[in-house]
Design a protein around this motif. Structure first.
Motif, PDB file in Angstrom:
ATOM      1  N   ALA A   1       0.539  -1.609  -0.079  1.00  0.00           N
ATOM      2  CA  ALA A   1       0.023  -0.013   0.169  1.00  0.00           C
ATOM      3  C   ALA A   1       0.626   1.711  -0.028  1.00  0.00           C
ATOM      4  CB  ALA A   1      -1.079  -0.019   0.998  1.00  0.00           C
ATOM      5  N   ASP A   2       2.104   0.968   0.474  1.00  0.00           N
ATOM      6  CA  ASP A   2       3.094   2.723   0.776  1.00  0.00           C
ATOM      7  C   ASP A   2       3.462   2.480  -0.606  1.00  0.00           C
ATOM      8  OD1 ASP A   2       3.901   4.725   1.216  1.00  0.00           O
ATOM      9  OD2 ASP A   2       5.611   3.683   3.001  1.00  0.00           O
ATOM     10  N   ASN A   3       3.367   3.249  -2.200  1.00  0.00           N
ATOM     11  CA  ASN A   3       3.558   3.118  -3.257  1.00  0.00           C
ATOM     12  C   ASN A   3       4.278   1.295  -3.771  1.00  0.00           C
ATOM     13  OD1 ASN A   3       3.124   5.561  -3.588  1.00  0.00           O
ATOM     14  ND2 ASN A   3       4.530   6.241  -2.322  1.00  0.00           N
ATOM     15  N   GLY A   4       4.171   0.386  -3.158  1.00  0.00           N
ATOM     16  CA  GLY A   4       4.794  -0.782  -3.862  1.00  0.00           C
ATOM     17  C   GLY A   4       5.698  -1.500  -2.247  1.00  0.00           C
ATOM     18  N   ALA A   5       5.642  -1.105  -1.114  1.00  0.00           N
ATOM     19  CA  ALA A   5       5.981  -1.233  -0.166  1.00  0.00           C
ATOM     20  C   ALA A   5       5.041  -1.510   1.081  1.00  0.00           C
ATOM     21  CB  ALA A   5       7.378  -0.168   0.712  1.00  0.00           C
ATOM     22  N   GLN A   6       5.716  -2.102   2.008  1.00  0.00           N
ATOM     23  CA  GLN A   6       4.469  -2.321   2.543  1.00  0.00           C
ATOM     24  C   GLN A   6       4.180  -1.220   3.648  1.00  0.00           C
ATOM     25  OE1 GLN A   6       7.608  -3.594   3.239  1.00  0.00           O
ATOM     26  NE2 GLN A   6       8.688  -2.946   4.844  1.00  0.00           N
ATOM     27  N   VAL A   7       3.270  -1.524   4.192  1.00  0.00           N
ATOM     28  CA  VAL A   7       2.655   0.045   5.404  1.00  0.00           C
ATOM     29  C   VAL A   7       4.207   0.305   6.517  1.00  0.00           C
ATOM     30  CG1 VAL A   7       0.491   0.847   6.178  1.00  0.00           C
ATOM     31  CG2 VAL A   7       0.270   0.199   4.496  1.00  0.00           C
ATOM     32  N   PRO A   8       4.392   1.302   6.810  1.00  0.00           N
ATOM     33  CA  PRO A   8       5.270   1.543   8.391  1.00  0.00           C
ATOM     34  C   PRO A   8       4.869   1.259   9.041  1.00  0.00           C
ATOM     35  CG  PRO A   8       5.424   4.147   6.878  1.00  0.00           C
ATOM     36  CD  PRO A   8       4.244   2.381   6.335  1.00  0.00           C
ATOM     37  N   TYR A   9       4.797   0.778  10.252  1.00  0.00           N
ATOM     38  CA  TYR A   9       4.436   0.250  11.575  1.00  0.00           C
ATOM     39  C   TYR A   9       4.676   1.430  12.280  1.00  0.00           C
ATOM     40  CZ  TYR A   9       3.737  -1.257  16.212  1.00  0.00           C
ATOM     41  OH  TYR A   9       2.958  -1.470  17.548  1.00  0.00           O
ATOM     42  N   SER A  10       3.674   2.169  13.603  1.00  0.00           N
ATOM     43  CA  SER A  10       3.661   3.303  14.269  1.00  0.00           C
ATOM     44  C   SER A  10       2.256   2.847  14.854  1.00  0.00           C
ATOM     45  CB  SER A  10       3.302   4.544  13.170  1.00  0.00           C
ATOM     46  OG  SER A  10       2.797   5.478  14.291  1.00  0.00           O
ATOM     47  N   GLN A  11       2.662   2.886  15.803  1.00  0.00           N
ATOM     48  CA  GLN A  11       1.387   3.428  17.131  1.00  0.00           C
ATOM     49  C   GLN A  11       0.489   4.514  17.252  1.00  0.00           C
ATOM     50  OE1 GLN A  11       3.153   1.761  20.599  1.00  0.00           O
ATOM     51  NE2 GLN A  11       3.494   0.039  20.504  1.00  0.00           N
ATOM     52  N   THR A  12       0.665   5.820  16.929  1.00  0.00           N
ATOM     53  CA  THR A  12       0.361   7.100  16.510  1.00  0.00           C
ATOM     54  C   THR A  12       0.623   7.608  15.343  1.00  0.00           C
ATOM     55  OG1 THR A  12       2.655   8.039  16.752  1.00  0.00           O
ATOM     56  CG2 THR A  12       2.111   7.410  18.591  1.00  0.00           C
ATOM     57  N   SER A  13       0.901   6.552  14.720  1.00  0.00           N
ATOM     58  CA  SER A  13       0.118   7.133  12.676  1.00  0.00           C
ATOM     59  C   SER A  13      -0.538   6.409  11.491  1.00  0.00           C
ATOM     60  CB  SER A  13       1.438   7.022  12.214  1.00  0.00           C
ATOM     61  OG  SER A  13       2.398   7.528  12.372  1.00  0.00           O
ATOM     62  N   VAL A  14      -2.097   7.361  11.450  1.00  0.00           N
ATOM     63  CA  VAL A  14      -3.188   6.678  10.790  1.00  0.00           C
ATOM     64  C   VAL A  14      -2.636   6.687   9.680  1.00  0.00           C
ATOM     65  CG1 VAL A  14      -5.514   6.831  10.134  1.00  0.00           C
ATOM     66  CG2 VAL A  14      -4.832   7.692  12.782  1.00  0.00           C
ATOM     67  N   TRP A  15      -3.118   5.128   8.709  1.00  0.00           N
ATOM     68  CA  TRP A  15      -2.380   5.243   7.677  1.00  0.00           C
ATOM     69  C   TRP A  15      -3.917   5.903   6.389  1.00  0.00           C
ATOM     70  CZ3 TRP A  15       0.998   4.449   4.360  1.00  0.00           C
ATOM     71  CH2 TRP A  15       1.321   4.154   3.624  1.00  0.00           C
ATOM     72  N   SER A  16      -3.609   5.812   5.378  1.00  0.00           N
ATOM     73  CA  SER A  16      -4.400   6.093   5.139  1.00  0.00           C
ATOM     74  C   SER A  16      -6.163   6.354   4.897  1.00  0.00           C
ATOM     75  CB  SER A  16      -3.762   7.108   3.237  1.00  0.00           C
ATOM     76  OG  SER A  16      -4.048   5.668   2.574  1.00  0.00           O
ATOM     77  N   ASP A  17      -6.199   4.827   4.898  1.00  0.00           N
ATOM     78  CA  ASP A  17      -7.569   4.398   4.834  1.00  0.00           C
ATOM     79  C   ASP A  17      -8.476   4.844   6.692  1.00  0.00           C
ATOM     80  OD1 ASP A  17      -5.632   2.705   6.891  1.00  0.00           O
ATOM     81  OD2 ASP A  17      -6.156   1.114   5.511  1.00  0.00           O
ATOM     82  N   GLY A  18      -7.482   5.338   7.803  1.00  0.00           N
ATOM     83  CA  GLY A  18      -8.032   5.718   8.833  1.00  0.00           C
ATOM     84  C   GLY A  18      -7.503   4.502  10.319  1.00  0.00           C
ATOM     85  N   TYR A  19      -7.213   4.163  10.013  1.00  0.00           N
ATOM     86  CA  TYR A  19      -6.215   2.418  10.802  1.00  0.00           C
ATOM     87  C   TYR A  19      -4.770   3.117  11.129  1.00  0.00           C
ATOM     88  CZ  TYR A  19     -10.671   0.502   9.505  1.00  0.00           C
ATOM     89  OH  TYR A  19     -11.951   0.286   9.531  1.00  0.00           O
TER      90      TYR A  19
END
Length: 199
Positions: free
Chosen positions: A74-92
């Motif tokens: 999902a991250d321009n061909g790479a995995q979504v980076p891990y974060s306990q505080t950030s939210v991905w573009s899909d809201g999760y």
């Protein structure tokens, strides 16, 4: 003759001058033989469950696993980076429980690992031997640096000593790999079935 107006109130407005301005006072006038009707309770709005408490729609095991795979690229061909505080573009949230919440279509940004394990509206405990694709292995003990949840995909072979799984892990991000969490006696990982998961 009974007065049909016993429970009706007549409003009379009086205007008084105070401090150079007009003030309107509301008075209630009742007939001499009438008793005041009790005040009606204040109107309250109907409470609607917020997204945080809304029941998730059913999702098939196949759809859940398909959704799990989307974060691998999902991250321009790479995995979504891990974060306990950030939210991905899909809201999760970009941690393990936020990732699982996304795959199950739960509320955004998702419950935490402890709630995934403890809320019977979300999951039900099952035996390790009953694991099926889309079920979860959860370690809800410890702190936010030790708790974890992974998505069971399937046994690697008939020995059932390892399984393929999806996870969102610290220092890496979304992953699809072989694991053995929860298979050893005394493991803090326990097996759960999501309530909204269907065949």
């Amino acid at each position: 003759m009974s007065l049909p107006s016993i429970n009706r109130r007549a409003r009379v407005s009086l205007t008084a001058l105070a401090a150079g301005g007009a003030v309107t006072l509301g008075l209630t006038v009742l007939p001499a033989n009438a008793t005041a009707a009790p005040e009606a309770p204040p109107r309250t709005s109907v409470s609607v469950k917020s997204d945080q408490h809304a029941k998730a729609d059913s999702i098939t095991r196949a759809e859940m696993l398909r959704r799990a795979a989307t974060w691998l690229t999902a991250d321009n061909g790479a995995q979504v980076p891990y974060s306990q505080t950030s939210v991905w573009s899909d809201g999760y949230r970009q941690d393990c429980s936020g990732y699982v919440s996304m795959t199950l279509g739960l509320w955004k940004s998702g419950p935490n690992t402890v709630e995934l394990a403890g809320n019977r509206d979300l999951t039900t405990p099952i035996a390790v031997g009953d694991l099926r694709p889309g079920d979860l292995l959860i370690d809800a003990d410890g702190s936010n640096t030790t708790r974890h949840v992974v998505i069971f995909e399937g046994w690697t072979d008939d020995s059932r000593t390892a399984y393929s799984a999806f996870e969102q892990r610290g220092g890496h991000g979304t992953d699809h790999r072989v694991l053995d969490y929860g298979l050893d006696a005394g493991s803090e990982f326990k097996s759960y079935r999501p309530v909204n998961l269907t065949d």
